[in-house]
Design a protein around this motif. Structure first.
Motif, PDB file in Angstrom:
ATOM      1  N   SER A   1       0.832  -1.202   0.000  1.00 62.93           N
ATOM      2  CA  SER A   1       0.000   0.000   0.000  1.00 62.93           C
ATOM      3  C   SER A   1       0.871   1.257   0.000  1.00 62.93           C
ATOM      4  O   SER A   1       1.861   1.343   0.719  1.00 62.93           O
ATOM      5  CB  SER A   1      -0.900   0.014   1.231  1.00 62.93           C
ATOM      6  N   THR A   2       0.520   2.205  -0.818  1.00 62.74           N
ATOM      7  CA  THR A   2       1.192   3.506  -0.830  1.00 62.74           C
ATOM      8  C   THR A   2       0.197   4.633  -0.559  1.00 62.74           C
ATOM      9  O   THR A   2       0.498   5.801  -0.772  1.00 62.74           O
ATOM     10  CB  THR A   2       1.879   3.754  -2.189  1.00 62.74           C
ATOM     11  N   ASN A   3      -0.991   4.276  -0.124  1.00 61.49           N
ATOM     12  CA  ASN A   3      -2.020   5.270   0.152  1.00 61.49           C
ATOM     13  C   ASN A   3      -2.476   5.076   1.594  1.00 61.49           C
ATOM     14  O   ASN A   3      -3.415   4.360   1.877  1.00 61.49           O
ATOM     15  CB  ASN A   3      -3.198   5.101  -0.801  1.00 61.49           C
ATOM     16  N   TYR A   4      -1.749   5.707   2.519  1.00 61.17           N
ATOM     17  CA  TYR A   4      -2.015   5.468   3.921  1.00 61.17           C
ATOM     18  C   TYR A   4      -2.126   6.777   4.675  1.00 61.17           C
ATOM     19  O   TYR A   4      -1.751   7.838   4.186  1.00 61.17           O
ATOM     20  CB  TYR A   4      -0.932   4.584   4.542  1.00 61.17           C
ATOM     21  N   SER A   5      -2.617   6.668   5.899  1.00 61.72           N
ATOM     22  CA  SER A   5      -2.817   7.853   6.720  1.00 61.72           C
ATOM     23  C   SER A   5      -2.264   7.586   8.117  1.00 61.72           C
ATOM     24  O   SER A   5      -1.313   6.836   8.283  1.00 61.72           O
ATOM     25  CB  SER A   5      -4.311   8.206   6.765  1.00 61.72           C
ATOM     26  N   THR A   6      -2.876   8.208   9.125  1.00 57.83           N
ATOM     27  CA  THR A   6      -2.381   8.108  10.495  1.00 57.83           C
ATOM     28  C   THR A   6      -2.407   6.677  11.021  1.00 57.83           C
ATOM     29  O   THR A   6      -1.703   6.349  11.971  1.00 57.83           O
ATOM     30  CB  THR A   6      -3.228   8.999  11.412  1.00 57.83           C
ATOM     31  N   SER A   7      -3.180   5.811  10.390  1.00 56.65           N
ATOM     32  CA  SER A   7      -3.233   4.402  10.803  1.00 56.65           C
ATOM     33  C   SER A   7      -1.867   3.745  10.694  1.00 56.65           C
ATOM     34  O   SER A   7      -1.586   2.766  11.396  1.00 56.65           O
ATOM     35  CB  SER A   7      -4.254   3.635   9.958  1.00 56.65           C
ATOM     36  N   LEU A   8      -1.016   4.262   9.820  1.00 54.45           N
ATOM     37  CA  LEU A   8       0.350   3.746   9.684  1.00 54.45           C
ATOM     38  C   LEU A   8       1.080   3.808  11.020  1.00 54.45           C
ATOM     39  O   LEU A   8       1.709   2.830  11.455  1.00 54.45           O
ATOM     40  CB  LEU A   8       1.111   4.563   8.640  1.00 54.45           C
ATOM     41  N   ASP A   9       1.011   4.954  11.692  1.00 50.29           N
ATOM     42  CA  ASP A   9       1.675   5.121  12.983  1.00 50.29           C
ATOM     43  C   ASP A   9       1.013   4.281  14.068  1.00 50.29           C
ATOM     44  O   ASP A   9       1.694   3.799  14.988  1.00 50.29           O
ATOM     45  CB  ASP A   9       1.638   6.594  13.410  1.00 50.29           C
ATOM     46  N   MET A  10      -0.298   4.071  13.977  1.00 56.63           N
ATOM     47  CA  MET A  10      -1.012   3.398  15.061  1.00 56.63           C
ATOM     48  C   MET A  10      -0.667   1.913  15.141  1.00 56.63           C
ATOM     49  O   MET A  10      -0.705   1.328  16.226  1.00 56.63           O
ATOM     50  CB  MET A  10      -2.526   3.595  14.906  1.00 56.63           C
ATOM     51  N   TRP A  11      -0.327   1.294  14.028  1.00 60.92           N
ATOM     52  CA  TRP A  11       0.149  -0.092  14.086  1.00 60.92           C
ATOM     53  C   TRP A  11       1.442  -0.156  14.903  1.00 60.92           C
ATOM     54  O   TRP A  11       1.622  -1.026  15.754  1.00 60.92           O
ATOM     55  CB  TRP A  11       0.385  -0.643  12.684  1.00 60.92           C
ATOM     56  N   GLY A  12       2.340   0.787  14.660  1.00 54.13           N
ATOM     57  CA  GLY A  12       3.587   0.843  15.419  1.00 54.13           C
ATOM     58  C   GLY A  12       3.339   1.017  16.898  1.00 54.13           C
ATOM     59  O   GLY A  12       4.048   0.435  17.737  1.00 54.13           O
ATOM     60  N   VAL A  13       2.319   1.805  17.260  1.00 55.31           N
ATOM     61  CA  VAL A  13       1.961   1.985  18.676  1.00 55.31           C
ATOM     62  C   VAL A  13       1.586   0.641  19.288  1.00 55.31           C
ATOM     63  O   VAL A  13       2.020   0.304  20.392  1.00 55.31           O
ATOM     64  CB  VAL A  13       0.791   2.979  18.821  1.00 55.31           C
ATOM     65  N   GLY A  14       0.795  -0.150  18.568  1.00 55.44           N
ATOM     66  CA  GLY A  14       0.401  -1.463  19.074  1.00 55.44           C
ATOM     67  C   GLY A  14       1.590  -2.376  19.290  1.00 55.44           C
ATOM     68  O   GLY A  14       1.669  -3.098  20.296  1.00 55.44           O
ATOM     69  N   CYS A  15       2.538  -2.344  18.349  1.00 58.52           N
ATOM     70  CA  CYS A  15       3.739  -3.171  18.470  1.00 58.52           C
ATOM     71  C   CYS A  15       4.584  -2.743  19.666  1.00 58.52           C
ATOM     72  O   CYS A  15       5.101  -3.585  20.415  1.00 58.52           O
ATOM     73  CB  CYS A  15       4.583  -3.068  17.197  1.00 58.52           C
ATOM     74  N   ILE A  16       4.733  -1.435  19.861  1.00 58.83           N
ATOM     75  CA  ILE A  16       5.530  -0.918  20.974  1.00 58.83           C
ATOM     76  C   ILE A  16       4.839  -1.195  22.306  1.00 58.83           C
ATOM     77  O   ILE A  16       5.493  -1.550  23.304  1.00 58.83           O
ATOM     78  CB  ILE A  16       5.789   0.585  20.774  1.00 58.83           C
ATOM     79  N   PHE A  17       3.530  -1.065  22.352  1.00 58.00           N
ATOM     80  CA  PHE A  17       2.742  -1.345  23.554  1.00 58.00           C
ATOM     81  C   PHE A  17       2.970  -2.781  24.022  1.00 58.00           C
ATOM     82  O   PHE A  17       3.333  -3.033  25.185  1.00 58.00           O
ATOM     83  CB  PHE A  17       1.260  -1.101  23.233  1.00 58.00           C
ATOM     84  N   THR A  18       2.798  -3.737  23.133  1.00 59.57           N
ATOM     85  CA  THR A  18       2.960  -5.142  23.511  1.00 59.57           C
ATOM     86  C   THR A  18       4.414  -5.468  23.830  1.00 59.57           C
ATOM     87  O   THR A  18       4.693  -6.315  24.688  1.00 59.57           O
ATOM     88  CB  THR A  18       2.443  -6.061  22.393  1.00 59.57           C
ATOM     89  N   GLU A  19       5.346  -4.792  23.181  1.00 55.63           N
ATOM     90  CA  GLU A  19       6.770  -5.013  23.465  1.00 55.63           C
ATOM     91  C   GLU A  19       7.137  -4.525  24.864  1.00 55.63           C
ATOM     92  O   GLU A  19       7.943  -5.157  25.561  1.00 55.63           O
ATOM     93  CB  GLU A  19       7.622  -4.297  22.420  1.00 55.63           C
ATOM     94  N   MET A  20       6.568  -3.419  25.289  1.00 55.93           N
ATOM     95  CA  MET A  20       6.826  -2.928  26.648  1.00 55.93           C
ATOM     96  C   MET A  20       6.312  -3.918  27.691  1.00 55.93           C
ATOM     97  O   MET A  20       6.911  -4.090  28.751  1.00 55.93           O
ATOM     98  CB  MET A  20       6.177  -1.553  26.846  1.00 55.93           C
ATOM     99  N   ILE A  21       5.201  -4.577  27.394  1.00 59.55           N
ATOM    100  CA  ILE A  21       4.620  -5.533  28.333  1.00 59.55           C
ATOM    101  C   ILE A  21       5.459  -6.808  28.418  1.00 59.55           C
ATOM    102  O   ILE A  21       5.768  -7.304  29.500  1.00 59.55           O
ATOM    103  CB  ILE A  21       3.171  -5.869  27.932  1.00 59.55           C
TER     104      ILE A  21
END
Length: 384
Positions: A222-242
């Protein structure tokens, strides 16, 4: 272009979780009560002699970061130095980072204080922050104190909600780019890949975001993305902190497969339009059923509502991913003081009375009294 609001809206497969890569070591405490907005004229700002370069902190693909001392304020700064090639000029990523950061004023975004331009170098002068989330995770292995996870996550969402409000995407969220101060302030840094999203929507490069934190829609081309791009990273970082481990530590050829092993292989029934992505090819993927996050990350099951929030962030379909603004209002954060939602942009959450980081498990263990020899040992119960 930067104005306006976005509409944000039972046989488990064994998963092998790898260690995170070591932090690159770059670190950018507060510099001065004033933010510099002019670096020209007779002002001492914008001049190399105003700063003393100390030891090197880290090195990236196009810049080297040094610890420095400001002769103007006698406070520590971080100097991000970019070597210039006469025939090429300043790297476009540096120009983009400077143009974005000069307009951002938020407690959870690293502050750019000055810019020094010489014939040989372009140097950004940032506030100095002592560590980053990657280094913090390396220091406190095995996952963080659940309350500290909550404080870090809320600050990350707060910073993202601010930049998303101005249609700016970070595009490179990872623990190394989240600076952590001595008191636990989290600050978004390294905006070299960030960009403003124009209206109407345009296409963007899919070679963004460090692989482990890259969302499946981008991995699928996909090359047509919005703020959802960053939110996936938030989920990954959240679970990694746990857990203390990266959730999807794949390599170039198996990153999608690793995601699908946990969340299930998407089809038109579960994600309408997925088969139209250029890199979608069922012949290359295993056909996996979705797993419960609590099976893959057992520690998350002990934290009320954490699994629910994580599942809302780790939605493969980008249109279903929770926005930063909505995530901040999730019930997972209900035990934080209500005042954290009413702070001015420039105010730290730690200005709220009584709010502070709690000791990590390894710190508590170090504070425990040594067990006496013999049979008269003292039993100590720890609560985290």
């Amino acid at each position: 272009m930067l104005s306006g609001e976005l509409d944000l809206e039972d046989n488990p497969t064994p998963i092998t979780l790898s260690q995170r890569p070591k932090s690159e070591g770059h670190a950018y405490n507060r510099f001065s009560p004033k933010r510099t907005t002019s670096f020209m004229g007779s002002s001492p700002f914008g001049k190399a002699e105003s700063y003393q370069k100390l030891e090197q902190l880290g090195e990236g693909s196009y810049a080297t970061v040094f610890k420095g001392l400001s002769s103007l304020t006698h406070q520590t700064v971080a100097l991000k130095e970019i070597q210039l090639k006469e025939e090429e000029g300043a790297p476009f990523t540096a120009i983009r980072e400077a143009s974005l950061l000069k307009g951002l004023k938020h407690a959870n975004i690293v502050t750019l204080h000055d810019i020094i331009h010489t014939k040989e170098t372009l140097t950004f002068v940032f506030e100095y922050v002592s560590s980053d989330l990657s280094q913090y995770l390396e220091k406190h292995t095995g996952g963080l104190n659940p309350f500290n996870v909550k404080l870090f996550l809320f600050q990350l969402l707060r910073g993202l909600a601010y930049i998303h409000r101005f249609r700016i995407l970070h595009r490179d969220l990872k623990p190394q780019n989240l600076l952590i101060s001595d008191i636990g302030e989290l600050k978004l840094a390294d905006f070299g890949l960030a960009r403003a999203k124009s209206v109407p929507s345009r296409t963007y490069s899919h070679e963004v975001v460090t692989l482990w934190y890259r969302p499946p829609d981008v991995l699928l081309g996909s090359t047509n993305y919005s703020t959802s791009l960053d939110m996936w990273g938030v989920g990954c970082i959240f679970t990694e902190m746990i857990s203390g481990l990266a959730t999807f530590p794949g390599m170039k050829d198996d990153q999608l497969d690793m995601i699908f092993r946990v969340l299930g292989t998407p089809t038109e029934d579960t994600w309408e339009g997925v088969t139209r992505y250029p890199n979608y090819d069922l012949k290359q993927f295993g056909l996996y059923p979705p797993q419960n996050l609590m099976t893959v990350i057992p520690k998350i099951s002990f934290i009320p509502l954490a699994a629910h929030l994580a599942s809302q962030l780790l939605q493969m379909n980008p249109h279903r991913r929770l926005s930063a603004q909505k995530a901040m209002k999730h019930e997972y954060f209900s035990d934080l003081p209500h005042l954290v939602h009413e702070l001015p942009d420039a105010a730290s959450i730690f200005t709220v009375n009584g709010l502070k980081l709690l000791p990590e498990m390894d710190e508590l263990l170090n504070e425990m009294p040594k067990k006496p020899s013999g049979r008269s040992g003292i039993r100590t119960t720890l609560r985290v």
